[in-house]
Design an enzyme around this catalytic site. Sequence first.
Site, PDB file in Angstrom:
ATOM      1  N   ASN A  21      81.124  15.878  38.863  1.00  0.00           N
ATOM      2  CA  ASN A  21      79.402  16.090  38.524  1.00  0.00           C
ATOM      3  C   ASN A  21      78.879  15.593  38.576  1.00  0.00           C
ATOM      4  O   ASN A  21      77.895  16.381  40.094  1.00  0.00           O
ATOM      5  CB  ASN A  21      79.610  16.701  36.721  1.00  0.00           C
ATOM      6  CG  ASN A  21      77.340  17.121  36.987  1.00  0.00           C
ATOM      7  OD1 ASN A  21      76.792  17.979  37.235  1.00  0.00           O
ATOM      8  ND2 ASN A  21      77.278  16.096  36.521  1.00  0.00           N
ATOM      9  N   TYR A  37      74.762  18.476  51.898  1.00  0.00           N
ATOM     10  CA  TYR A  37      74.639  18.761  50.897  1.00  0.00           C
ATOM     11  C   TYR A  37      75.658  20.206  50.564  1.00  0.00           C
ATOM     12  O   TYR A  37      76.947  19.529  50.322  1.00  0.00           O
ATOM     13  CB  TYR A  37      73.513  19.170  50.361  1.00  0.00           C
ATOM     14  CG  TYR A  37      73.626  19.243  49.184  1.00  0.00           C
ATOM     15  CD1 TYR A  37      73.604  18.324  48.088  1.00  0.00           C
ATOM     16  CD2 TYR A  37      73.706  21.057  48.133  1.00  0.00           C
ATOM     17  CE1 TYR A  37      74.478  19.074  46.215  1.00  0.00           C
ATOM     18  CE2 TYR A  37      73.662  20.717  46.923  1.00  0.00           C
ATOM     19  CZ  TYR A  37      73.791  19.518  46.020  1.00  0.00           C
ATOM     20  OH  TYR A  37      73.985  20.464  44.920  1.00  0.00           O
ATOM     21  N   LYS A  95      79.898  20.574  49.041  1.00  0.00           N
ATOM     22  CA  LYS A  95      80.016  21.320  48.134  1.00  0.00           C
ATOM     23  C   LYS A  95      80.887  22.249  48.803  1.00  0.00           C
ATOM     24  O   LYS A  95      81.643  22.397  47.996  1.00  0.00           O
ATOM     25  CB  LYS A  95      78.651  21.913  47.656  1.00  0.00           C
ATOM     26  CG  LYS A  95      78.009  21.273  47.540  1.00  0.00           C
ATOM     27  CD  LYS A  95      78.852  20.445  46.049  1.00  0.00           C
ATOM     28  CE  LYS A  95      76.864  19.196  45.476  1.00  0.00           C
ATOM     29  NZ  LYS A  95      78.196  19.135  44.031  1.00  0.00           N
TER      30      LYS A  95
HETATM   31  P1  NAP Z   1      70.768  15.086  38.328  1.00  0.00           P
HETATM   32  O1  NAP Z   1      69.965  15.664  37.257  1.00  0.00           O
HETATM   33  O2  NAP Z   1      70.888  14.181  39.817  1.00  0.00           O
HETATM   34  O3  NAP Z   1      72.329  14.154  38.170  1.00  0.00           O
HETATM   35  C1  NAP Z   1      73.139  13.223  38.804  1.00  0.00           C
HETATM   36  C2  NAP Z   1      73.990  12.816  37.902  1.00  0.00           C
HETATM   37  O4  NAP Z   1      75.587  11.981  38.667  1.00  0.00           O
HETATM   38  C3  NAP Z   1      73.059  10.965  37.335  1.00  0.00           C
HETATM   39  O5  NAP Z   1      72.776  10.965  36.051  1.00  0.00           O
HETATM   40  C4  NAP Z   1      73.160  10.355  38.382  1.00  0.00           C
HETATM   41  O6  NAP Z   1      72.606   8.971  38.262  1.00  0.00           O
HETATM   42  C5  NAP Z   1      74.346  10.549  39.297  1.00  0.00           C
HETATM   43  N1  NAP Z   1      74.984   9.985  39.820  1.00  0.00           N
HETATM   44  C6  NAP Z   1      74.300   9.574  41.390  1.00  0.00           C
HETATM   45  N2  NAP Z   1      75.072   9.156  42.209  1.00  0.00           N
HETATM   46  C7  NAP Z   1      75.967   8.741  41.383  1.00  0.00           C
HETATM   47  C8  NAP Z   1      77.107   7.855  41.459  1.00  0.00           C
HETATM   48  N3  NAP Z   1      77.376   7.190  43.118  1.00  0.00           N
HETATM   49  N4  NAP Z   1      77.848   7.835  40.862  1.00  0.00           N
HETATM   50  C9  NAP Z   1      77.917   8.448  39.436  1.00  0.00           C
HETATM   51  N5  NAP Z   1      76.837   9.053  39.385  1.00  0.00           N
HETATM   52  C10 NAP Z   1      75.780   9.072  40.049  1.00  0.00           C
HETATM   53  O7  NAP Z   1      71.655  16.234  39.392  1.00  0.00           O
HETATM   54  P2  NAP Z   1      72.142  17.893  38.492  1.00  0.00           P
HETATM   55  O8  NAP Z   1      71.248  18.775  38.863  1.00  0.00           O
HETATM   56  O9  NAP Z   1      72.498  17.474  37.136  1.00  0.00           O
HETATM   57  O10 NAP Z   1      73.524  17.990  39.395  1.00  0.00           O
HETATM   58  C11 NAP Z   1      74.510  18.039  38.846  1.00  0.00           C
HETATM   59  C12 NAP Z   1      75.564  18.294  40.182  1.00  0.00           C
HETATM   60  O11 NAP Z   1      74.854  20.029  40.021  1.00  0.00           O
HETATM   61  C13 NAP Z   1      75.788  17.825  41.392  1.00  0.00           C
HETATM   62  O12 NAP Z   1      76.460  17.541  41.707  1.00  0.00           O
HETATM   63  C14 NAP Z   1      75.031  18.917  42.028  1.00  0.00           C
HETATM   64  O13 NAP Z   1      74.805  18.962  42.884  1.00  0.00           O
HETATM   65  C15 NAP Z   1      75.397  19.906  41.827  1.00  0.00           C
HETATM   66  N6  NAP Z   1      74.088  21.205  41.678  1.00  0.00           N
HETATM   67  C16 NAP Z   1      72.827  20.893  41.068  1.00  0.00           C
HETATM   68  C17 NAP Z   1      72.364  21.673  40.962  1.00  0.00           C
HETATM   69  C18 NAP Z   1      70.721  22.402  40.718  1.00  0.00           C
HETATM   70  O14 NAP Z   1      70.352  23.263  41.171  1.00  0.00           O
HETATM   71  N7  NAP Z   1      70.547  21.547  39.962  1.00  0.00           N
HETATM   72  C19 NAP Z   1      72.542  24.065  41.975  1.00  0.00           C
HETATM   73  C20 NAP Z   1      73.916  23.610  42.130  1.00  0.00           C
HETATM   74  C21 NAP Z   1      74.598  22.402  42.330  1.00  0.00           C
HETATM   75  P3  NAP Z   1      70.432   9.152  39.111  1.00  0.00           P
HETATM   76  O15 NAP Z   1      69.928   9.849  38.073  1.00  0.00           O
HETATM   77  O16 NAP Z   1      70.600   7.275  37.819  1.00  0.00           O
HETATM   78  O17 NAP Z   1      71.025   8.695  40.297  1.00  0.00           O
END
Ligand code: NAP
Length: 246
Positions: free
Chosen positions: A89, A154, A158
Amino acid sequence: MDFKGQVAVITGGARGIGKTIAEALARKGVNIVIADISSEQAQGTASEIEKLGVKSTGVGLDVSKSEEVVRAFGEIAKDYGRIDILVNNAGITRDGLIMRMKEEDWDAVININLKSVFLCSKEAVKIMAKQRYGRIINISSVVAFMGNPGQANYSASKAGMVGLTKTTAKEYASRGITANAVAPGFITTAMTDALPENVKEEMKMAIPLGRFGATEDVANAVVFLASPDAGYITGQVIHVNGGMYM
Ligand code: NAP
């Protein structure tokens, strides 16, 4: 859905979608390892998860660094003895139009979003193959299928994840391991909170269900794919996007 005694590793599980997935699996009785870049935040979330009555540990690692991934999975195997579920994730964005995108921003997104899935899956399948059981769920995105201006790195990461998911599914089906992807649309998290209001309103108009998704909408699909009940589903993508891409 009987998850008794199972262990899940959720990368990027300290907050956002990953945290909600961790909580949803914990409510089903799954022991949870939160693997996140900040060891402190991973441990903080793990302490919250433990209140749900399961064992939980926070592990600090950068999922794009092979030596850190190998070390972390070694520690997890020693501590828990098994890994039943891996949710890849962790993800970042570094947006910009192609002509202005810096090479370092391309590399960072490909490494953290895509290479990480290869590295973590590689360690997990070694353990899962011995158990003859495993569930790998990769969190992709609607933009893998639609493209999105400003997100070349990105959307490529994906989309690459989808090919990797299908290959993982084919390579390890004979070992009882399934691999699937969940492709969220726009989900309310810190990642989307940062968008300007007018952009958010425009996006909502493109969503037939008329709202952004909640992290729980994604977690519900992940819990199903992670369950023993989903054992005849592999190499698939479940779209959780309110209908914005069909
Ligand atoms: P988020 O709130 O930014 O959470 C992502 C987490 O991953 C954070 O805890 C972050 O840590 C951690 N992270 C970042 N870089 C890392 C690394 N190198 N090693 C280990 N951990 C790392 O993101 P989210 O919105 O929950 O998204 C989660 C997933 O869903 C992602 O893959 C995203 O691309 C995907 N997604 C999200 C959406 C959306 O609308 N939100 C839509 C489609 C897909 P830090 O915060 O400390 O950097």
